[in-house]
Design an enzyme around this catalytic site. Structure first.
Site, mmCIF file in Angstrom:
data_model
loop_
_atom_site.group_PDB
_atom_site.id
_atom_site.type_symbol
_atom_site.label_atom_id
_atom_site.label_comp_id
_atom_site.label_asym_id
_atom_site.label_seq_id
_atom_site.Cartn_x
_atom_site.Cartn_y
_atom_site.Cartn_z
ATOM 1 C CD GLU A 1 -0.013 6.803 5.820
ATOM 2 O OE1 GLU A 1 1.087 6.852 6.401
ATOM 3 O OE2 GLU A 1 -0.550 5.730 5.469
ATOM 4 C CB CYS B 1 -9.447 4.366 0.331
ATOM 5 S SG CYS B 1 -7.845 4.825 1.005
ATOM 6 C CG ASP C 1 -1.791 1.205 1.359
ATOM 7 O OD1 ASP C 1 -2.401 1.570 0.340
ATOM 8 O OD2 ASP C 1 -1.867 1.820 2.443
ATOM 9 C CB SER C 2 0.267 4.799 -0.575
ATOM 10 O OG SER C 2 -0.912 4.926 0.183
ATOM 11 C CB CYS D 1 -3.222 0.171 -2.470
ATOM 12 S SG CYS D 1 -3.351 1.838 -3.143
ATOM 13 C CG HIS E 1 -5.050 4.916 4.271
ATOM 14 N ND1 HIS E 1 -4.472 4.417 3.139
ATOM 15 C CD2 HIS E 1 -4.032 5.431 5.008
ATOM 16 C CE1 HIS E 1 -3.171 4.646 3.166
ATOM 17 N NE2 HIS E 1 -2.887 5.258 4.296
HETATM 18 N N1 DGL Z 1 -4.793 2.903 0.864
HETATM 19 C C1 DGL Z 1 -4.754 3.537 -0.439
HETATM 20 C C2 DGL Z 1 -6.030 3.173 -1.200
HETATM 21 O O1 DGL Z 1 -6.608 2.164 -0.849
HETATM 22 C C3 DGL Z 1 -4.466 4.987 -0.297
HETATM 23 C C4 DGL Z 1 -4.134 5.656 -1.568
HETATM 24 C C5 DGL Z 1 -3.386 6.933 -1.389
HETATM 25 O O2 DGL Z 1 -2.221 6.860 -0.993
HETATM 26 O O3 DGL Z 1 -3.959 7.969 -1.707
HETATM 27 O O4 DGL Z 1 -6.464 3.794 -2.126
#
Ligand code: DGL
Length: 291
Positions: A178, A210, A36-37, A99, A212
């Site tokens: 974050e 998402c 993931d990011s 992600c 997150h």
């Molecule tokens: N967890 C990522 C997602 O599911 C986040 C993407 C991002 O970094 O904007 O889209």
């Protein structure tokens, strides 16, 4: 499960099966790549470790480049290619795109480019929502890139063309999470605004598009209320991973004690601090990498 969903499910297994035969070096003991990011993918990892407690995992958090969601598609695809190349060198047996943004933008382009199977969150999320909804009004909240891609809308309509899909991008959520803003008044106020148009339309199901966002589940469910089912696609995605590995005898031995490696592109300390607050098991250490 209706017959359309069943058919798409079996098509999926056939295409994975071909890839695994082609890439016959896959081994039971090889690790699974998850990325993931940032800390979003830890919500997916929780589901994977719950279902598959004997599997070694390499988790990549690309925190140097978070957020992905406001970037152009070609940049998101390039980033995903770098991560998948890294996993290829690590000889993983499968990768989960933990992600939503990667799953909606990069998965359609890169899914056939590697020998290992790649699991996206979109189809599992769409199926989960269709299993839950009663009134066929499904809300999707996700990053701007995911919403603009119409990945959920397209997949839900492939499975059930009469379902109504209402979407709302939530660009502030990832930076807030974050930054450690989880159950704060600010988060709640912003969430109320993001959910308002969807609730007004009478959705009974809300896809957390998402990874997150499951970290905000308390805030989101209190705003959405008891009549809206929140859908975390990762539960169905983890099932799909288990199904693919099981079908090809690639599940690790039940005697194996799983090892987890955490690789981050940004600051290790920041990942450890937030990761340990949000993840269901302790993260003892992480290593910084360059992709
Ligand atoms: N967890 C990522 C997602 O599911 C986040 C993407 C991002 O970094 O904007 O889209």
């Amino acid at each position: 499960m209706n017959s359309d969903i069943q058919k798409i499910k079996s098509d999926k297994v056939v295409s994975y099966s071909k890839k695994i035969e082609d890439g016959s070096k896959s081994e039971k003991a090889s690790p699974i790549g998850v990325f993931d990011s940032g800390v979003g993918g830890l919500s997916v990892l929780s589901q994977i470790t719950r279902l598959l407690p004997h599997e070694d995992i390499i988790y990549i958090a690309d925190t140097a480049r978070v957020p992905y969601g406001g970037r152009p598609d070609d940049e998101i695809i390039k980033i995903n290619r770098e991560i998948l190349d890294h996993f290829e060198k690590a000889k993983v047996k499968a990768v989960v795109m933990a992600c939503g943004t990667s799953s909606s933008i990069a998965y359609p382009v890169l899914k056939e480019k590697y020998k290992f199977p790649i699991i996206s969150l979109i189809r599992p999320g769409a199926k989960a929502a269709l299993d839950k909804t009663h009134n066929q009004k499904i809300g999707v909240i996700a990053t701007l890139a995911t919403i603009n891609s119409k990945a959920y809308e397209g997949t839900i309509h492939e499975l059930k063309d009469t379902a109504k899909v209402l979407s709302s991008p939530c660009p502030l959520f990832v930076p807030m999470i974050e930054g450690g803003f989880i159950e704060t008044d600010e988060t709640r106020k912003i969430a109320v605004e993001y959910l308002k148009p969807l609730l007004k339309e009478g959705i009974d199901t809300l896809i957390l598009g998402c990874t997150h966002y499951p970290h905000l589940v308390k805030v989101l469910s209190s705003i959405a209320g008891p009549n809206v089912a929140l859908v975390d696609p990762s539960e169905y995605a983890a099932n799909e991973l288990m199904e693919v590995l099981g079908k090809h005898q690639l599940l690790n031995s039940k005697n194996h004690k799983a090892k987890y490696s955490y690789l981050v592109t940004g600051k290790v300390e920041q990942f450890l601090e937030l990761g340990n607050k949000l993840f269901s098991r302790p993260i003892a250490s992480a290593k910084q990498i360059k992709l």
